[in-house]
Design a protein around this motif. Structure first.
Motif, PDB file in Angstrom:
ATOM      1  N   VAL A 104      24.205 -40.951 -20.412  1.00  0.00           N
ATOM      2  CA  VAL A 104      24.577 -39.755 -21.185  1.00  0.00           C
ATOM      3  C   VAL A 104      23.458 -39.423 -22.172  1.00  0.00           C
ATOM      4  CG1 VAL A 104      26.206 -38.850 -22.904  1.00  0.00           C
ATOM      5  CG2 VAL A 104      27.055 -40.141 -20.932  1.00  0.00           C
ATOM      6  N   ARG A 105      22.899 -40.444 -22.810  1.00  0.00           N
ATOM      7  CA  ARG A 105      21.856 -40.195 -23.816  1.00  0.00           C
ATOM      8  C   ARG A 105      20.575 -39.672 -23.181  1.00  0.00           C
ATOM      9  NH1 ARG A 105      24.052 -44.964 -25.895  1.00  0.00           N
ATOM     10  NH2 ARG A 105      22.339 -46.265 -25.155  1.00  0.00           N
ATOM     11  N   ASN A 106      20.339 -40.016 -21.917  1.00  0.00           N
ATOM     12  CA  ASN A 106      19.129 -39.540 -21.248  1.00  0.00           C
ATOM     13  C   ASN A 106      19.216 -38.085 -20.833  1.00  0.00           C
ATOM     14  OD1 ASN A 106      17.086 -41.472 -21.173  1.00  0.00           O
ATOM     15  ND2 ASN A 106      18.286 -42.713 -19.750  1.00  0.00           N
ATOM     16  N   VAL A 107      20.407 -37.546 -20.739  1.00  0.00           N
ATOM     17  CA  VAL A 107      20.578 -36.188 -20.199  1.00  0.00           C
ATOM     18  C   VAL A 107      21.172 -35.223 -21.230  1.00  0.00           C
ATOM     19  CG1 VAL A 107      21.629 -34.843 -18.336  1.00  0.00           C
ATOM     20  CG2 VAL A 107      20.869 -37.170 -17.882  1.00  0.00           C
ATOM     21  N   GLY A 108      22.148 -35.684 -22.003  1.00  0.00           N
ATOM     22  CA  GLY A 108      22.819 -34.801 -22.965  1.00  0.00           C
ATOM     23  C   GLY A 108      21.875 -34.375 -24.071  1.00  0.00           C
ATOM     24  N   THR A 109      22.105 -33.187 -24.607  1.00  0.00           N
ATOM     25  CA  THR A 109      21.208 -32.604 -25.613  1.00  0.00           C
ATOM     26  C   THR A 109      21.944 -32.362 -26.932  1.00  0.00           C
ATOM     27  OG1 THR A 109      21.732 -30.305 -25.074  1.00  0.00           O
ATOM     28  CG2 THR A 109      20.010 -31.386 -23.742  1.00  0.00           C
ATOM     29  N   ILE A 110      21.158 -32.246 -27.990  1.00  0.00           N
ATOM     30  CA  ILE A 110      21.778 -31.980 -29.297  1.00  0.00           C
ATOM     31  C   ILE A 110      22.340 -30.557 -29.335  1.00  0.00           C
ATOM     32  CG2 ILE A 110      19.611 -31.266 -30.459  1.00  0.00           C
ATOM     33  CD1 ILE A 110      20.787 -32.738 -32.990  1.00  0.00           C
ATOM     34  N   GLY A 111      21.637 -29.609 -28.695  1.00  0.00           N
ATOM     35  CA  GLY A 111      22.142 -28.226 -28.675  1.00  0.00           C
ATOM     36  C   GLY A 111      23.462 -28.144 -27.936  1.00  0.00           C
ATOM     37  N   GLY A 112      23.548 -28.859 -26.809  1.00  0.00           N
ATOM     38  CA  GLY A 112      24.793 -28.860 -26.032  1.00  0.00           C
ATOM     39  C   GLY A 112      25.925 -29.502 -26.810  1.00  0.00           C
ATOM     40  N   SER A 113      25.608 -30.571 -27.528  1.00  0.00           N
ATOM     41  CA  SER A 113      26.658 -31.261 -28.277  1.00  0.00           C
ATOM     42  C   SER A 113      27.189 -30.381 -29.403  1.00  0.00           C
ATOM     43  CB  SER A 113      26.109 -32.587 -28.834  1.00  0.00           C
ATOM     44  OG  SER A 113      27.112 -33.223 -29.592  1.00  0.00           O
ATOM     45  N   VAL A 114      26.293 -29.744 -30.166  1.00  0.00           N
ATOM     46  CA  VAL A 114      26.808 -28.930 -31.290  1.00  0.00           C
ATOM     47  C   VAL A 114      27.507 -27.672 -30.778  1.00  0.00           C
ATOM     48  CG1 VAL A 114      25.166 -29.847 -32.978  1.00  0.00           C
ATOM     49  CG2 VAL A 114      24.651 -27.696 -31.841  1.00  0.00           C
ATOM     50  N   ALA A 115      26.987 -27.081 -29.697  1.00  0.00           N
ATOM     51  CA  ALA A 115      27.632 -25.865 -29.165  1.00  0.00           C
ATOM     52  C   ALA A 115      29.017 -26.190 -28.596  1.00  0.00           C
ATOM     53  CB  ALA A 115      26.755 -25.235 -28.084  1.00  0.00           C
ATOM     54  N   HIS A 116      29.134 -27.357 -27.991  1.00  0.00           N
ATOM     55  CA  HIS A 116      30.403 -27.758 -27.384  1.00  0.00           C
ATOM     56  C   HIS A 116      31.443 -28.071 -28.479  1.00  0.00           C
ATOM     57  CE1 HIS A 116      32.877 -29.073 -24.112  1.00  0.00           C
ATOM     58  NE2 HIS A 116      32.957 -30.323 -24.544  1.00  0.00           N
ATOM     59  N   ALA A 117      30.990 -28.641 -29.591  1.00  0.00           N
ATOM     60  CA  ALA A 117      31.847 -28.890 -30.769  1.00  0.00           C
ATOM     61  C   ALA A 117      33.094 -29.706 -30.433  1.00  0.00           C
ATOM     62  CB  ALA A 117      32.227 -27.566 -31.447  1.00  0.00           C
ATOM     63  N   ASP A 118      32.893 -30.763 -29.658  1.00  0.00           N
ATOM     64  CA  ASP A 118      34.003 -31.685 -29.418  1.00  0.00           C
ATOM     65  C   ASP A 118      34.419 -32.270 -30.780  1.00  0.00           C
ATOM     66  OD1 ASP A 118      34.850 -33.764 -26.763  1.00  0.00           O
ATOM     67  OD2 ASP A 118      35.371 -34.287 -28.825  1.00  0.00           O
ATOM     68  N   PRO A 119      35.718 -32.290 -31.087  1.00  0.00           N
ATOM     69  CA  PRO A 119      36.124 -32.796 -32.401  1.00  0.00           C
ATOM     70  C   PRO A 119      35.766 -34.259 -32.631  1.00  0.00           C
ATOM     71  CG  PRO A 119      38.051 -32.355 -31.008  1.00  0.00           C
ATOM     72  CD  PRO A 119      36.861 -31.801 -30.290  1.00  0.00           C
ATOM     73  N   SER A 120      35.441 -34.982 -31.534  1.00  0.00           N
ATOM     74  CA  SER A 120      35.060 -36.392 -31.669  1.00  0.00           C
ATOM     75  C   SER A 120      33.578 -36.628 -31.428  1.00  0.00           C
ATOM     76  CB  SER A 120      35.864 -37.247 -30.689  1.00  0.00           C
ATOM     77  OG  SER A 120      37.212 -37.288 -31.068  1.00  0.00           O
ATOM     78  N   ALA A 121      32.759 -35.592 -31.392  1.00  0.00           N
ATOM     79  CA  ALA A 121      31.330 -35.815 -31.143  1.00  0.00           C
ATOM     80  C   ALA A 121      30.698 -36.556 -32.324  1.00  0.00           C
ATOM     81  CB  ALA A 121      30.638 -34.490 -30.913  1.00  0.00           C
ATOM     82  N   ASP A 122      29.650 -37.326 -32.023  1.00  0.00           N
ATOM     83  CA  ASP A 122      28.998 -38.115 -33.074  1.00  0.00           C
ATOM     84  C   ASP A 122      28.126 -37.275 -34.013  1.00  0.00           C
ATOM     85  OD1 ASP A 122      29.457 -41.134 -32.602  1.00  0.00           O
ATOM     86  OD2 ASP A 122      29.027 -40.404 -30.594  1.00  0.00           O
ATOM     87  N   TYR A 123      27.247 -36.414 -33.435  1.00  0.00           N
ATOM     88  CA  TYR A 123      26.284 -35.705 -34.293  1.00  0.00           C
ATOM     89  C   TYR A 123      26.901 -34.950 -35.473  1.00  0.00           C
ATOM     90  CZ  TYR A 123      22.344 -36.094 -30.951  1.00  0.00           C
ATOM     91  OH  TYR A 123      21.335 -36.536 -30.137  1.00  0.00           O
ATOM     92  N   PRO A 124      28.035 -34.231 -35.273  1.00  0.00           N
ATOM     93  CA  PRO A 124      28.483 -33.381 -36.374  1.00  0.00           C
ATOM     94  C   PRO A 124      28.690 -34.124 -37.694  1.00  0.00           C
ATOM     95  CG  PRO A 124      29.565 -32.722 -34.355  1.00  0.00           C
ATOM     96  CD  PRO A 124      28.817 -33.990 -34.051  1.00  0.00           C
ATOM     97  N   ALA A 125      29.131 -35.401 -37.652  1.00  0.00           N
ATOM     98  CA  ALA A 125      29.294 -36.149 -38.905  1.00  0.00           C
ATOM     99  C   ALA A 125      27.947 -36.276 -39.609  1.00  0.00           C
ATOM    100  CB  ALA A 125      29.886 -37.531 -38.628  1.00  0.00           C
ATOM    101  N   ALA A 126      26.911 -36.629 -38.829  1.00  0.00           N
ATOM    102  CA  ALA A 126      25.574 -36.789 -39.424  1.00  0.00           C
ATOM    103  C   ALA A 126      25.039 -35.436 -39.896  1.00  0.00           C
ATOM    104  CB  ALA A 126      24.629 -37.411 -38.400  1.00  0.00           C
ATOM    105  N   LEU A 127      25.282 -34.389 -39.111  1.00  0.00           N
ATOM    106  CA  LEU A 127      24.713 -33.078 -39.461  1.00  0.00           C
ATOM    107  C   LEU A 127      25.323 -32.519 -40.743  1.00  0.00           C
ATOM    108  CD1 LEU A 127      24.386 -31.521 -35.893  1.00  0.00           C
ATOM    109  CD2 LEU A 127      22.566 -32.462 -37.338  1.00  0.00           C
ATOM    110  N   VAL A 128      26.636 -32.711 -40.944  1.00  0.00           N
ATOM    111  CA  VAL A 128      27.212 -32.210 -42.202  1.00  0.00           C
ATOM    112  C   VAL A 128      26.743 -33.079 -43.381  1.00  0.00           C
ATOM    113  CG1 VAL A 128      29.196 -31.034 -41.157  1.00  0.00           C
ATOM    114  CG2 VAL A 128      29.455 -33.393 -41.946  1.00  0.00           C
ATOM    115  N   ALA A 129      26.607 -34.404 -43.153  1.00  0.00           N
ATOM    116  CA  ALA A 129      26.117 -35.268 -44.241  1.00  0.00           C
ATOM    117  C   ALA A 129      24.665 -34.951 -44.582  1.00  0.00           C
ATOM    118  CB  ALA A 129      26.267 -36.739 -43.849  1.00  0.00           C
ATOM    119  N   LEU A 130      23.908 -34.530 -43.585  1.00  0.00           N
ATOM    120  CA  LEU A 130      22.489 -34.197 -43.801  1.00  0.00           C
ATOM    121  C   LEU A 130      22.302 -32.765 -44.303  1.00  0.00           C
ATOM    122  CD1 LEU A 130      21.082 -35.912 -40.589  1.00  0.00           C
ATOM    123  CD2 LEU A 130      20.374 -36.465 -42.927  1.00  0.00           C
ATOM    124  N   GLU A 131      23.395 -32.018 -44.427  1.00  0.00           N
ATOM    125  CA  GLU A 131      23.326 -30.598 -44.829  1.00  0.00           C
ATOM    126  C   GLU A 131      22.356 -29.831 -43.920  1.00  0.00           C
ATOM    127  OE1 GLU A 131      23.841 -30.434 -49.443  1.00  0.00           O
ATOM    128  OE2 GLU A 131      22.902 -32.338 -48.912  1.00  0.00           O
TER     129      GLU A 131
END
Ligand SMILES: Cc1cc2nc3c(=O)[nH]c(=O)nc-3n(C[C@H](O)[C@H](O)[C@H](O)COP(=O)(O)OP(=O)(O)OC[C@H]3O[C@@H](n4cnc5c(N)ncnc54)[C@H](O)[C@@H]3O)c2cc1C
Length: 281
Positions: A104-131
């Motif tokens: 998954v890490r070799n293929v999935g993208t950050i743009g796809g993850s944020v656009a998809h906005a799964d309520p359990s995705a990992d990046y969004p926690a880091a992205l809101v903490a990072l402002e």
């Protein structure tokens, strides 16, 4: 299952992408880790699939003037191993390293993850903490949306029709900051049941900056601003962690009740804060 029939497009420039999105019949394809399963289950049946993989300029991870820019098509693995991310934005790299498995890490993208906005995705926690700011582009031009205003609900973002994510921008973390991302992974999918991202900065014998992002607890990632304010006001970790999730809607499913999720968020906020403080100088 086999997806409904669709037309596949592979534009060579960004300018070619926008007309394809105009009539609403097209869906962007990035890594396909979320879109393809949805199409196979026929939960999504786009007439047109627009593959971004040939579009140049969407993959770079750069830093300029203290701002780290991560192209939407950068994969989770590329983010995890990037020297720029390790040196200037390690919280994001730590979150990337927790996503799914190596495939998954070799293929999935950050743009796809944020656009998809799964309520359990990992990046969004880091992205809101990072402002962080999500950079969106359409035929009309480009704009940026704060991460804490981008994730609106489960699978719902502030993106308008015709817009795509082109990058994520983050002010470089200061070397003296401490950070930590940790999660309770669902044993089947690896997605966080709850994930907590923390940044802290020491000063004057206390904490002068605290940022706490939470994912998995509610319909979208959020900043635990009540706990941040307590920490910056001199409260100890236990007191601050005890209010994480207060006033937030909490998800409940067969695996974890709302009450259990809230408990996990508070326990892991306390642990992440303690770990981040050991990294802060
Ligand atoms: C087995 C498995 C385990 C997983 N585990 C985790 C996990 O632990 N944590 C986690 O966070 N995620 C996990 N994921 C999800 C993974 O991170 C996906 O890569 C991610 O959610 C979607 O990224 P993608 O690049 O594959 O996007 P795609 O699947 O290609 O697209 C997803 C959606 O976003 C849209 N889209 C894609 N790119 C853009 C863009 N640039 N602009 C506008 N819209 C766009 C698409 O149209 C589609 O609607 C897992 C996935 C799988 C299959």
């Amino acid at each position: 299952m086999i997806a409904n029939p669709f037309a596949y497009h592979a534009p060579a420039t960004l300018e070619e992408v926008f007309p394809m999105l105009e009539d609403g019949s097209g869906k962007i394809l990035a890594g396909g880790m979320s879109l393809i399963p949805l199409m196979k289950l026929r939960l999504a049946s786009p007439e047109n699939v627009i593959d971004l993989r040939r579009v140049p300029g969407l993959k770079e991870i750069t830093e300029s003037g203290g701002v780290v820019r991560v192209g939407a098509m950068a994969t989770h693995h590329e983010i995890e191993i990037s020297a720029v991310i390790r040196g200037r934005c390690p919280l994001l790299g730590e979150a990337a390293s927790h996503i799914g498995d190596a495939q998954v890490r070799n293929v999935g993208t950050i743009g796809g993850s944020v656009a998809h906005a799964d309520p359990s995705a990992d990046y969004p926690a880091a992205l809101v903490a990072l402002e962080a700011r999500i950079r969106l582009r359409s035929a009309q031009g480009e704009r940026a949306v704060e991460a804490s205003e981008f994730f609106l609900d489960a699978f719902t973002t502030a993106m308008e029709p015709g817009e795509i994510v082109v990058a994520v921008e983050i002010a470089a973390e200061e070397p003296s900051e401490g950070y930590k991302y940790q999660k309770v992974a669902h044993p089947a999918s690896g997605f966080p049941v709850v994930g907590v991202a923390v940044r802290v900065k020491r000063g004057g014998g206390g904490i002068v900056l605290a940022r706490i992002g939470v994912t998995g607890l509610g319909p979208h990632a959020f900043r635990a601003r009540n706990a941040e304010a307590l920490l910056e006001g001199g409260a100890d970790i236990a007191a601050a962690a005890a209010v994480v999730g207060e006033g937030e809607d909490a998800n409940s499913d067969l695996y974890a009740s709302a009450e259990y999720r809230r408990h996990l968020a508070q326990v892991h906020a306390a642990r992440a804060l303690a770990a981040a403080l050991t990294r802060a100088s």
